[in-house]
Design an enzyme around this catalytic site. Structure first.
Site, PDB file in Angstrom:
ATOM      1  N   ARG A 148       2.696   9.621   0.165  1.00 14.01           N
ATOM      2  CA  ARG A 148       3.827  10.887   1.055  1.00 14.01           C
ATOM      3  C   ARG A 148       2.865  12.191   1.922  1.00 14.01           C
ATOM      4  O   ARG A 148       2.498  12.932   1.514  1.00 14.01           O
ATOM      5  CB  ARG A 148       4.637  11.120   0.855  1.00 14.01           C
ATOM      6  CG  ARG A 148       5.607   9.578   0.276  1.00 14.01           C
ATOM      7  CD  ARG A 148       6.430   9.857  -0.305  1.00 14.01           C
ATOM      8  NE  ARG A 148       7.255   8.531  -0.787  1.00 14.01           N
ATOM      9  CZ  ARG A 148       6.975   7.955  -1.858  1.00 14.01           C
ATOM     10  NH1 ARG A 148       6.373   8.733  -3.057  1.00 14.01           N
ATOM     11  NH2 ARG A 148       7.661   6.818  -2.240  1.00 14.01           N
ATOM     12  N   LYS A 172       9.493  11.435  -5.352  1.00 16.64           N
ATOM     13  CA  LYS A 172      10.593  11.150  -4.917  1.00 16.64           C
ATOM     14  C   LYS A 172      11.430  10.915  -5.695  1.00 16.64           C
ATOM     15  O   LYS A 172      11.225  10.163  -7.027  1.00 16.64           O
ATOM     16  CB  LYS A 172      11.565  10.341  -3.854  1.00 16.64           C
ATOM     17  CG  LYS A 172      10.876   9.849  -2.595  1.00 16.64           C
ATOM     18  CD  LYS A 172      11.043   8.739  -1.011  1.00 16.64           C
ATOM     19  CE  LYS A 172      10.882   8.699   0.132  1.00 16.64           C
ATOM     20  NZ  LYS A 172      11.287   7.891   0.503  1.00 16.64           N
ATOM     21  N   HIS A 244       2.746   9.366   8.174  1.00 11.08           N
ATOM     22  CA  HIS A 244       2.209   7.810   7.586  1.00 11.08           C
ATOM     23  C   HIS A 244       2.377   6.488   7.137  1.00 11.08           C
ATOM     24  O   HIS A 244       2.054   5.170   6.429  1.00 11.08           O
ATOM     25  CB  HIS A 244       4.687   7.667   7.390  1.00 11.08           C
ATOM     26  CG  HIS A 244       5.510   7.432   6.172  1.00 11.08           C
ATOM     27  ND1 HIS A 244       5.034   8.000   5.030  1.00 11.08           N
ATOM     28  CD2 HIS A 244       5.699   6.015   6.177  1.00 11.08           C
ATOM     29  CE1 HIS A 244       5.672   7.450   3.786  1.00 11.08           C
ATOM     30  NE2 HIS A 244       6.555   6.468   4.065  1.00 11.08           N
ATOM     31  N   ARG A 247      -0.113   6.204   4.993  1.00  9.37           N
ATOM     32  CA  ARG A 247       0.295   5.000   4.401  1.00  9.37           C
ATOM     33  C   ARG A 247       0.208   3.753   4.139  1.00  9.37           C
ATOM     34  O   ARG A 247      -0.193   3.165   2.974  1.00  9.37           O
ATOM     35  CB  ARG A 247       1.361   6.306   3.038  1.00  9.37           C
ATOM     36  CG  ARG A 247       2.015   5.350   1.980  1.00  9.37           C
ATOM     37  CD  ARG A 247       3.428   6.657   1.931  1.00  9.37           C
ATOM     38  NE  ARG A 247       4.408   5.832   0.878  1.00  9.37           N
ATOM     39  CZ  ARG A 247       4.634   6.037   0.222  1.00  9.37           C
ATOM     40  NH1 ARG A 247       3.381   6.797  -0.832  1.00  9.37           N
ATOM     41  NH2 ARG A 247       4.983   5.594  -0.873  1.00  9.37           N
ATOM     42  N   HIS A 270       6.529   3.331  -4.950  1.00  9.78           N
ATOM     43  CA  HIS A 270       8.050   2.706  -4.726  1.00  9.78           C
ATOM     44  C   HIS A 270       8.800   2.473  -6.113  1.00  9.78           C
ATOM     45  O   HIS A 270       7.823   1.623  -6.783  1.00  9.78           O
ATOM     46  CB  HIS A 270       7.486   1.334  -3.777  1.00  9.78           C
ATOM     47  CG  HIS A 270       7.273   1.416  -2.298  1.00  9.78           C
ATOM     48  ND1 HIS A 270       6.245   0.455  -1.894  1.00  9.78           N
ATOM     49  CD2 HIS A 270       6.978   2.495  -1.386  1.00  9.78           C
ATOM     50  CE1 HIS A 270       6.356   1.057  -0.426  1.00  9.78           C
ATOM     51  NE2 HIS A 270       6.625   1.650  -0.172  1.00  9.78           N
ATOM     52  N   TYR A 279       4.317  -5.132   3.515  1.00 12.95           N
ATOM     53  CA  TYR A 279       3.201  -5.011   3.413  1.00 12.95           C
ATOM     54  C   TYR A 279       2.346  -6.701   4.223  1.00 12.95           C
ATOM     55  O   TYR A 279       1.517  -6.919   4.341  1.00 12.95           O
ATOM     56  CB  TYR A 279       2.608  -4.182   3.049  1.00 12.95           C
ATOM     57  CG  TYR A 279       2.962  -2.722   3.033  1.00 12.95           C
ATOM     58  CD1 TYR A 279       2.092  -1.921   3.755  1.00 12.95           C
ATOM     59  CD2 TYR A 279       3.831  -2.278   2.050  1.00 12.95           C
ATOM     60  CE1 TYR A 279       2.696  -1.064   3.744  1.00 12.95           C
ATOM     61  CE2 TYR A 279       4.012  -0.831   1.615  1.00 12.95           C
ATOM     62  CZ  TYR A 279       3.788  -0.509   3.346  1.00 12.95           C
ATOM     63  OH  TYR A 279       3.991   0.953   3.042  1.00 12.95           O
TER      64      TYR A 279
END
Length: 299
Positions: A148, A172, A244, A247, A270, A279
């Site tokens: 990110r 995150k 992004h 990514r 994730h 995806y």
């Protein structure tokens, strides 16, 4: 308890207990401030622990015309988190927003770049210009690792393990993970450190930060957004491109070339694999070829 006190305690909870980034905390805070301002503007005498469902419904309706369904859903999610916190801390027995539903959203597929477009952007960068090597390194890292933009601007030289071809990133919620470092990204990082970064004056607090601004400080998200926008414009690519996008492209290209979802999930950081599954919808042509190749009834 008044609104200012509630918001202050909620921000502390988001930072300390949930480990959210500053940007996420500000976003949550703005949702609560919007509700507070609506209550004050309409002379409604309700504190956070007195707030009624009807009041929240009226507020949500008042913002629905100027917000997209996705923005509205995010705002409702933020309010639900706030009142859930008040229940958790014992200020409320039940959340007044518990039964308020968010608008139904279709899953939005992210924009991606193909390999030729990425090459076009990279090749448009003149490394002989003052910050050319730095800018090329930014693109190579974003596309070569899938991290990110927030992870990129905080990336430290001490967290790059050149021998092992790995980087350690803080994701995150303050969660650390190791991400493989591709050869092209590694080469450009070395070139940037040895040929450009070392020639500029560096602020003491940013000594270990890899990517630096012209003032020797850590780059901001806005700077990288602007930089990528300028590079895409110079490349003549007519797509809405952000950090992004690289990514998304990274993940999509891995999947297309045979990588499994679980591995992609771990690399991207994730928490839930359903986030990674988006995806699988990006390249219908690739999936059709897989079907033709492997299904006995598709021959």
């Amino acid at each position: 308890m008044d609104w200012n006190q509630a918001i202050k305690e909620y921000k502390s909870y988001l930072k300390i207990e949930r480990g959210l980034s500053l940007n996420s905390i500000v976003s949550y805070e703005n949702d609560i401030i919007s509700l507070k301002n609506y209550i004050l503007d309409n002379k409604i005498k309700e504190s956070p622990i007195e707030c009624r469902t009807d009041t929240i419904n009226s507020f949500i309706y008042s913002t629905s015309k100027k917000n997209s369904p996705r923005s509205q859903a995010r705002k409702i999610s933020g309010l639900k988190s706030f009142f859930k916190f008040l229940v958790f801390e014992g200020y409320l027995k039940a959340s007044p927003i518990l039964n308020i539903e968010s608008p139904k959203l279709g899953r939005k597929l992210p924009d991606i770049l193909n390999i030729d477009e990425i090459s076009l952007m990279i090749n448009s960068i003149n490394i002989n210009e003052k910050f050319g090597q730095r800018n090329k390194t930014i693109i190579e890292i974003l596309y070569g690792t899938g991290i990110r933009v927030s992870e990129l601007i905080d990336l430290k030289i001490s967290n790059i393990f050149f021998k092992e071809n790995l980087i350690r990133v803080l994701g995150k919620g303050g969660k650390e993970r190791f991400v493989p470092l591709g050869m092209k990204a590694k080469k450009n990082i070395n070139n940037y450190i040895n040929k450009q970064r070392g020639l500029q004056k560096i602020e003491e607090s940013s000594n270990d930060i890899l990517i630096l601004s012209k003032n020797g400080k850590k780059l901001t998200r806005h700077m990288i957004f602007t930089l990528i926008k300028n590079i895409s414009k110079k490349s003549g690519i007519n797509k809405k491109i952000s950090p992004h996008t690289f990514r998304h492209s990274f993940a999509s290209h891995l999947l297309k070339n045979g990588a499994d979802l679980r591995s992609i999930q771990l690399i991207l950081g994730h928490e839930n694999i359903t986030t990674t599954e988006i995806y699988t919808h990006l390249d219908s042509k690739h999936l059709l070829n897989v079907m033709k190749k492997y299904h006995p009834r598709s021959k």
